[in-house]
Design an enzyme around this catalytic site. Structure first.
Site, PDB file in Angstrom:
ATOM      1  N   PRO A  54       0.798  -1.215   0.000  1.00  6.94           N
ATOM      2  CA  PRO A  54       0.000   0.000   0.000  1.00  6.94           C
ATOM      3  C   PRO A  54       0.838   1.277   0.000  1.00  6.94           C
ATOM      4  O   PRO A  54       1.895   1.348   0.615  1.00  6.94           O
ATOM      5  CB  PRO A  54      -0.816  -0.105   1.292  1.00  6.94           C
ATOM      6  CG  PRO A  54      -0.076  -1.053   2.153  1.00  6.94           C
ATOM      7  CD  PRO A  54       0.608  -2.007   1.227  1.00  6.94           C
ATOM      8  N   ASN A  55       0.313   2.235  -0.719  1.00  6.08           N
ATOM      9  CA  ASN A  55       0.835   3.595  -0.828  1.00  6.08           C
ATOM     10  C   ASN A  55       2.113   3.716  -1.648  1.00  6.08           C
ATOM     11  O   ASN A  55       2.575   4.826  -1.888  1.00  6.08           O
ATOM     12  CB  ASN A  55       1.025   4.235   0.558  1.00  6.08           C
ATOM     13  CG  ASN A  55      -0.272   4.314   1.314  1.00  6.08           C
ATOM     14  OD1 ASN A  55      -1.275   4.761   0.774  1.00  6.08           O
ATOM     15  ND2 ASN A  55      -0.280   3.851   2.550  1.00  6.08           N
TER      16      ASN A  55
ATOM     17  N   ARG B 237       4.721  11.149  -2.118  1.00  8.98           N
ATOM     18  CA  ARG B 237       4.496  11.026  -0.675  1.00  8.98           C
ATOM     19  C   ARG B 237       5.814  11.164   0.087  1.00  8.98           C
ATOM     20  O   ARG B 237       6.751  10.406  -0.144  1.00  8.98           O
ATOM     21  CB  ARG B 237       3.879   9.663  -0.380  1.00  8.98           C
ATOM     22  CG  ARG B 237       3.667   9.382   1.078  1.00  8.98           C
ATOM     23  CD  ARG B 237       3.093   7.973   1.289  1.00  8.98           C
ATOM     24  NE  ARG B 237       3.090   7.663   2.696  1.00  8.98           N
ATOM     25  CZ  ARG B 237       3.552   6.523   3.209  1.00  8.98           C
ATOM     26  NH1 ARG B 237       4.041   5.590   2.433  1.00  8.98           N
ATOM     27  NH2 ARG B 237       3.517   6.323   4.498  1.00  8.98           N
TER      28      ARG B 237
ATOM     29  N   TYR C  67      11.237   9.166   1.381  1.00 10.10           N
ATOM     30  CA  TYR C  67      11.244   8.103   0.367  1.00 10.10           C
ATOM     31  C   TYR C  67      11.919   8.484  -0.942  1.00 10.10           C
ATOM     32  O   TYR C  67      12.053   7.638  -1.822  1.00 10.10           O
ATOM     33  CB  TYR C  67       9.800   7.662   0.076  1.00 10.10           C
ATOM     34  CG  TYR C  67       9.098   7.108   1.292  1.00 10.10           C
ATOM     35  CD1 TYR C  67       9.456   5.883   1.843  1.00 10.10           C
ATOM     36  CD2 TYR C  67       8.080   7.824   1.914  1.00 10.10           C
ATOM     37  CE1 TYR C  67       8.828   5.377   2.955  1.00 10.10           C
ATOM     38  CE2 TYR C  67       7.431   7.331   3.034  1.00 10.10           C
ATOM     39  CZ  TYR C  67       7.806   6.120   3.548  1.00 10.10           C
ATOM     40  OH  TYR C  67       7.175   5.622   4.666  1.00 10.10           O
TER      41      TYR C  67
ATOM     42  N   ASN D  46       8.195  -5.331  -1.101  1.00 11.18           N
ATOM     43  CA  ASN D  46       8.073  -4.190  -0.198  1.00 11.18           C
ATOM     44  C   ASN D  46       6.618  -4.165   0.261  1.00 11.18           C
ATOM     45  O   ASN D  46       5.752  -3.666  -0.456  1.00 11.18           O
ATOM     46  CB  ASN D  46       8.446  -2.877  -0.889  1.00 11.18           C
ATOM     47  CG  ASN D  46       8.404  -1.692   0.053  1.00 11.18           C
ATOM     48  OD1 ASN D  46       7.789  -1.750   1.112  1.00 11.18           O
ATOM     49  ND2 ASN D  46       9.047  -0.608  -0.343  1.00 11.18           N
TER      50      ASN D  46
ATOM     51  N   ALA E 166       3.141  -0.659   4.756  1.00  8.77           N
ATOM     52  CA  ALA E 166       2.613  -0.690   6.117  1.00  8.77           C
ATOM     53  C   ALA E 166       2.121  -2.074   6.535  1.00  8.77           C
ATOM     54  O   ALA E 166       2.054  -2.363   7.739  1.00  8.77           O
ATOM     55  CB  ALA E 166       1.494   0.333   6.265  1.00  8.77           C
TER      56      ALA E 166
ATOM     57  N   GLU F 139      12.585  -9.186   1.689  1.00  5.60           N
ATOM     58  CA  GLU F 139      11.811  -8.042   2.161  1.00  5.60           C
ATOM     59  C   GLU F 139      12.623  -6.766   1.933  1.00  5.60           C
ATOM     60  O   GLU F 139      13.807  -6.714   2.270  1.00  5.60           O
ATOM     61  CB  GLU F 139      11.520  -8.224   3.654  1.00  5.60           C
ATOM     62  CG  GLU F 139      10.762  -7.105   4.297  1.00  5.60           C
ATOM     63  CD  GLU F 139      10.560  -7.323   5.798  1.00  5.60           C
ATOM     64  OE1 GLU F 139       9.991  -6.422   6.427  1.00  5.60           O
ATOM     65  OE2 GLU F 139      10.976  -8.373   6.338  1.00  5.60           O
TER      66      GLU F 139
ATOM     67  N   HIS G 109      12.642  -2.407   2.241  1.00  3.18           N
ATOM     68  CA  HIS G 109      12.070  -1.148   2.718  1.00  3.18           C
ATOM     69  C   HIS G 109      12.972  -0.011   2.267  1.00  3.18           C
ATOM     70  O   HIS G 109      14.190  -0.069   2.453  1.00  3.18           O
ATOM     71  CB  HIS G 109      11.925  -1.135   4.237  1.00  3.18           C
ATOM     72  CG  HIS G 109      10.963  -2.160   4.709  1.00  3.18           C
ATOM     73  ND1 HIS G 109       9.599  -2.015   4.564  1.00  3.18           N
ATOM     74  CD2 HIS G 109      11.165  -3.378   5.266  1.00  3.18           C
ATOM     75  CE1 HIS G 109       8.999  -3.094   5.030  1.00  3.18           C
ATOM     76  NE2 HIS G 109       9.931  -3.940   5.453  1.00  3.18           N
TER      77      HIS G 109
ATOM     78  N   ARG H 253      12.800   4.880  12.646  1.00  2.00           N
ATOM     79  CA  ARG H 253      11.543   5.621  12.590  1.00  2.00           C
ATOM     80  C   ARG H 253      10.672   5.312  13.812  1.00  2.00           C
ATOM     81  O   ARG H 253      11.174   4.848  14.835  1.00  2.00           O
ATOM     82  CB  ARG H 253      10.836   5.292  11.269  1.00  2.00           C
ATOM     83  CG  ARG H 253      11.685   5.757  10.068  1.00  2.00           C
ATOM     84  CD  ARG H 253      11.027   5.539   8.759  1.00  2.00           C
ATOM     85  NE  ARG H 253       9.807   6.344   8.665  1.00  2.00           N
ATOM     86  CZ  ARG H 253       8.862   6.127   7.763  1.00  2.00           C
ATOM     87  NH1 ARG H 253       9.004   5.179   6.862  1.00  2.00           N
ATOM     88  NH2 ARG H 253       7.780   6.879   7.730  1.00  2.00           N
TER      89      ARG H 253
END
Length: 150
Positions: A10-11, A18, A23, A79, A82, A103, A105, A112
Site C-alpha cells: 500500500p501507498n 508522498r 522516500y 516491499n 505498512a 523483504e 524497505h 523511525r
C-alpha cells in the site's frame, strides 16, 4: 526459471509524491525500470506489481508459490509497505506457499516510529534490505539471485 516477481504494498503507488524527504523523488515507474534493467543483466524478466489491498497481495504470493513449483519464477522481492507491521495473513501466505521472499524497505524502518520496528514478514524472509532507498530493490534482487540462482 526466467522471472522474478517484484511486489509492492500500500501507498507505494504514491512513491515520488508522498514524503519525498523520507522516500525520495523516484516514482514506482522509475523503480520498475531499474528492476527490469537489473533483471536483464542476469537473464531474468520481471513481474512487477503493486496493490493497496492486502488480499490482492496474498493472492499474488499464492500465485508466486504455484509459479515457483512450476519452475517459472525464482522468487519475490517484496516491499509490503505498512502491511509489514500488521499482516499475519501475508506472513502465513509466504510460509504456506513456500515462497522465497526478500523483504525491502526504502527507509530505515528501525530509525523511525516504534510501531515500524516489528515486521511480520522478516521471520519468513530469506533476506532483508532496509534503508538503502529505491536502490534496495536492486540489492534485494541481487540477494535473491545470490541465494537461489543456479
Amino acid at each position: 526459471m526466467s522471472t522474478i516477481m517484484v511486489l509492492n504494498g500500500p501507498n507505494l503507488n504514491l512513491l515520488g509524491q508522498r514524503e519525498p524527504d523520507q522516500y525520495g523523488h523516484e516514482t514506482l515507474a522509475d523503480v520498475e525500470v531499474m528492476c527490469r534493467e537489473e533483471a536483464v543483466k542476469h537473464g531474468y524478466e520481471i513481474d512487477f506489481r503493486q496493490s493497496n489491498h492486502e488480499g490482492v497481495l496474498v493472492d499474488a504470493i499464492h500465485e508466486a508459490g504455484q509459479l515457483i513449483k512450476a519452475g517459472k519464477l525464482l522468487g519475490v522481492v517484496f516491499n509490503p509497505g505498512a502491511y509489514t507491521h500488521t499482516s499475519i495473513a501475508l506472513h502465513d501466505a509466504i510460509k504456506g506457499a513456500e515462497v522465497p521472499v526478500v523483504e525491502v524497505h526504502i527507509s530505515n524502518v528501525h530509525a523511525r516510529e516504534a510501531f515500524r520496528h516489528h515486521s511480520y514478514i522478516s521471520p519468513c524472509a530469506i533476506g532483508i534490505v532496509v534503508g538503502m532507498g529505491v536502490q534496495g530493490y536492486v540489492l534485494g534482487m541481487q540477494g535473491l539471485l545470490h541465494k537461489l540462482a543456479k
